[in-house]
Design a protein around this motif. Structure first.
Motif, short mmCIF file in Angstrom:
data_model
loop_
_atom_site.label_atom_id
_atom_site.label_comp_id
_atom_site.label_asym_id
_atom_site.label_seq_id
_atom_site.Cartn_x
_atom_site.Cartn_y
_atom_site.Cartn_z
N ASP A 230 1.03 -1.23 0.12
CA ASP A 230 -0.08 0.08 0.11
C ASP A 230 0.76 1.33 -0.07
O ASP A 230 0.56 2.33 -0.78
CB ASP A 230 -0.93 0.24 1.32
CG ASP A 230 -2.23 -1.15 1.16
OD1 ASP A 230 -2.39 -1.39 0.04
OD2 ASP A 230 -2.55 -1.32 2.17
N LEU A 233 3.15 1.70 -3.31
CA LEU A 233 1.98 2.16 -4.51
C LEU A 233 1.50 3.76 -4.34
O LEU A 233 1.34 4.28 -5.21
CB LEU A 233 0.63 1.25 -4.53
CG LEU A 233 1.23 -0.14 -5.02
CD1 LEU A 233 -0.25 -0.93 -5.16
CD2 LEU A 233 1.54 -0.13 -6.41
N LYS A 249 -6.73 -7.11 -4.08
CA LYS A 249 -7.13 -5.58 -4.23
C LYS A 249 -6.08 -4.77 -4.86
O LYS A 249 -6.38 -3.69 -5.44
CB LYS A 249 -7.73 -5.21 -2.69
CG LYS A 249 -6.11 -4.83 -1.80
CD LYS A 249 -6.39 -3.98 -0.65
CE LYS A 249 -5.14 -3.66 -0.07
NZ LYS A 249 -5.36 -2.87 1.46
N HIS A 250 -4.81 -5.31 -4.93
CA HIS A 250 -3.86 -4.67 -5.80
C HIS A 250 -3.74 -4.89 -6.96
O HIS A 250 -3.15 -3.95 -7.64
CB HIS A 250 -2.50 -4.86 -4.99
CG HIS A 250 -2.32 -4.52 -3.50
ND1 HIS A 250 -2.06 -5.39 -2.55
CD2 HIS A 250 -2.51 -3.33 -2.92
CE1 HIS A 250 -2.03 -4.88 -1.59
NE2 HIS A 250 -2.25 -3.60 -1.69
N TRP A 251 -4.27 -5.90 -7.62
CA TRP A 251 -4.11 -6.56 -8.94
C TRP A 251 -4.53 -5.06 -9.97
O TRP A 251 -3.98 -5.03 -10.81
CB TRP A 251 -4.82 -7.33 -9.25
CG TRP A 251 -4.35 -8.81 -8.58
CD1 TRP A 251 -3.36 -8.94 -7.94
CD2 TRP A 251 -4.89 -10.12 -8.50
NE1 TRP A 251 -3.16 -10.20 -6.99
CE2 TRP A 251 -4.29 -11.05 -7.54
CE3 TRP A 251 -6.25 -10.50 -8.98
CZ2 TRP A 251 -4.56 -12.35 -7.25
CZ3 TRP A 251 -6.79 -11.92 -8.53
CH2 TRP A 251 -5.73 -12.57 -7.72
N PRO A 252 -5.52 -4.52 -9.74
CA PRO A 252 -6.05 -3.48 -10.80
C PRO A 252 -5.04 -2.35 -10.75
O PRO A 252 -4.85 -1.89 -12.02
CB PRO A 252 -7.48 -3.20 -10.38
CG PRO A 252 -8.05 -4.12 -9.47
CD PRO A 252 -6.83 -4.97 -8.79
N VAL A 253 -4.35 -2.10 -9.71
CA VAL A 253 -3.69 -0.88 -9.82
C VAL A 253 -2.21 -1.33 -10.55
O VAL A 253 -1.86 -0.45 -11.14
CB VAL A 253 -3.56 -0.19 -8.32
CG1 VAL A 253 -2.33 0.72 -8.20
CG2 VAL A 253 -4.47 0.07 -7.71
N LEU A 254 -1.94 -2.43 -10.05
CA LEU A 254 -0.69 -3.05 -10.52
C LEU A 254 -0.70 -3.23 -12.08
O LEU A 254 0.20 -2.80 -12.92
CB LEU A 254 0.01 -4.30 -9.94
CG LEU A 254 0.25 -4.38 -8.38
CD1 LEU A 254 0.41 -5.55 -8.00
CD2 LEU A 254 1.57 -3.44 -8.58
N GLU A 256 -3.22 -1.61 -14.12
CA GLU A 256 -3.18 -0.27 -14.56
C GLU A 256 -1.84 0.50 -14.82
O GLU A 256 -1.69 1.14 -15.92
CB GLU A 256 -4.04 0.59 -13.80
CG GLU A 256 -4.40 1.93 -14.45
CD GLU A 256 -5.37 2.78 -13.68
OE1 GLU A 256 -5.69 3.82 -14.09
OE2 GLU A 256 -5.82 2.34 -12.63
N ARG A 257 -1.16 0.65 -13.80
CA ARG A 257 0.38 1.34 -13.81
C ARG A 257 1.36 0.50 -14.52
O ARG A 257 2.56 1.02 -14.70
CB ARG A 257 0.42 1.60 -12.48
CG ARG A 257 -0.34 2.67 -11.58
CD ARG A 257 0.22 2.91 -10.57
NE ARG A 257 -0.60 3.77 -9.43
CZ ARG A 257 -0.73 3.97 -8.23
NH1 ARG A 257 1.00 3.82 -7.70
NH2 ARG A 257 -1.36 4.47 -7.47
#
Length: 405
Positions: A230, A233, A249-254, A256-257
């Motif tokens: 957290d 990121l 929960k982190h997969w979409p952010v990882l 996307e970035r």
């Protein structure tokens, strides 16, 4: 500047260029760079005994350990060995990796010793692979600090305020470091801490990332905890190292970035299983890390999380030559096709360390870093083994084996 080398050519091998199979080809190189890749077609590629693939890129190593064949205490050796001697071991470890097909390495926690070796290789003073070096910015009693016994007088620099963080980043920039490394959790091998320990405050980490980015230096974030992910990121770290605490929960952010994650599977498995001599404290921490990692990583590969080759190789727990085993483990862990696994160790790993236009692909204009190997590892990942290596070319020079006439 590297010495001039004559045009060389290799014909008749099946070639996988870092992204796709190109069939039987002729590859030509001169002065360390690929000049031409000419395809002869795929019809007779099956008859080829050998294949050509790019040299592997390990995004997470530690070159500063003992490079000899005998056993030494891995904690005390760097503390009691003169700097000049340590530099020779760093060069030897890097050359050992290159002979095993790893032609680009990123040292995550290097200093003036690794930087000296990197410059010597780059200038052609010594033959060796490409070496990038990140200087560490961590706190007193943090993961990076706890490899040195408490009462040993000589310690690597730490930063315990935002101003100290900013100054240390600037010092690394002045030294020529290619990036910095931060810590957002404790670690497995550090002595006396817990994996879940906070390492630095949000303000300190934010300042480090801000200053590093202002000086065009990427930031690699060591993290084993969900809170650490957290934090990394939230403050804009450019890569995650280990990433044990990654959850769905982190997969979409990882994704996307497009943030690369070096999972370092082999070393934590080896420590947890007791395959190497290590303290009971480290083994216990590794067992907890592996248990959490296996749970958290389930489904992450299919979700598109960008895992890249990063071994944490140090010559003691993971050898400079174990990278191919790590890639095979990644293929199994993330349920990847052989080709997807090979991309993670070549073109994508090169891009993750900022060298995507230099290495990792076999195309005209790229560095002549490649492996001649028996088998077809993009079709069968079990072919990716050091015993199948026929020759390794690094910076246009043969560093292991022999090229066919």
């Amino acid at each position: 500047m590297s010495q001039s080398t004559p045009m060389q050519r290799l014909e008749g091998a099946a070639l996988w260029d870092g992204e796709t199979f190109r069939g039987t080809t002729t590859i030509s190189w001169e002065n360390g760079n690929i000049v031409e890749v000419v395809e002869a077609g795929t019809a007779d590629a099956a008859a080829s005994e050998y294949s050509i693939i790019p040299g592997l890129v390990d995004t997470h190593v530690h070159l500063g350990g003992y490079a000899g064949e005998g056993k030494v205490d891995w904690v005390s050796w760097p503390l009691v060995t003169p700097s000049e001697e340590r530099t020779l071991h760093i060069a030897a470890n890097a050359q050992k990796a290159a002979r095993a097909g790893v032609t680009t390495l990123r040292d995550l926690a290097g200093d003036r010793h690794q930087l000296a070796v990197s410059r010597a290789f780059e200038a052609g003073i010594l033959e060796g692979p490409r070496v990038l070096v990140h200087g560490q910015v961590g706190m007193t009693a943090g993961h990076g600090d706890l490899f040195t016994p408490p009462h040993f007088p000589h310690r690597e620099p730490v930063a315990d305020s935002p101003d100290e963080c900013r100054k240390l980043v600037r010092q690394w920039a002045r030294a020529g470091a290619h990036g910095v490394k931060i810590y957002t959790s404790g670690g497995v091998l550090s002595m006396g801490d817990k994996v879940g320990w906070r390492n630095q405050t949000n303000e300190e980490i934010s300042t480090t990332v801000d200053e590093a980015h202002a000086l065009s230096m990427p930031v690699a974030a060591h993290t084993h905890s969900t809170e650490g992910v957290d934090i990394a990121l939230a403050h804009g770290a450019d890569s995650l190292e280990h990433g044990t605490g990654i959850t769905s929960k982190h997969w979409p952010v990882l994704v996307e970035r497009n943030i690369p994650v070096a999972p370092t599977l082999l070393i934590n498995d080896a420590i947890a299983d007791g395959r190497i001599t290590i303290s009971a404290e480290a083994q216990e921490k590794a067992q907890a890390v592996v248990k959490e990692r296996d749970l958290n990583f389930d489904g992450a590969g299919a979700a598109g999380v960008r895992f890249v080759l990063g071994t944490d190789a140090n010559g003691f727990m993971v050898a400079f030559g174990d990278q191919m085993e790590e890639v095979r483990l990644m293929a199994k862990m993330f349920e990847w096709t052989p080709e997807r696994a090979l991309v993670s160790a070549t073109s994508d790993a090169a891009d993750a360390v900022g060298l995507g236009d230099t290495v990792g692909k076999l195309q005209a204009g790229f560095g002549a870093d490649f492996i001649l190997i028996k088998g077809r590892p993009w079709e069968n990942i079990e072919d990716l083994r050091t015993e199948n290596i026929v020759a390794v070319v690094s910076r246009g020079r043969v560093v292991a084996g022999e090229l066919p006439e």
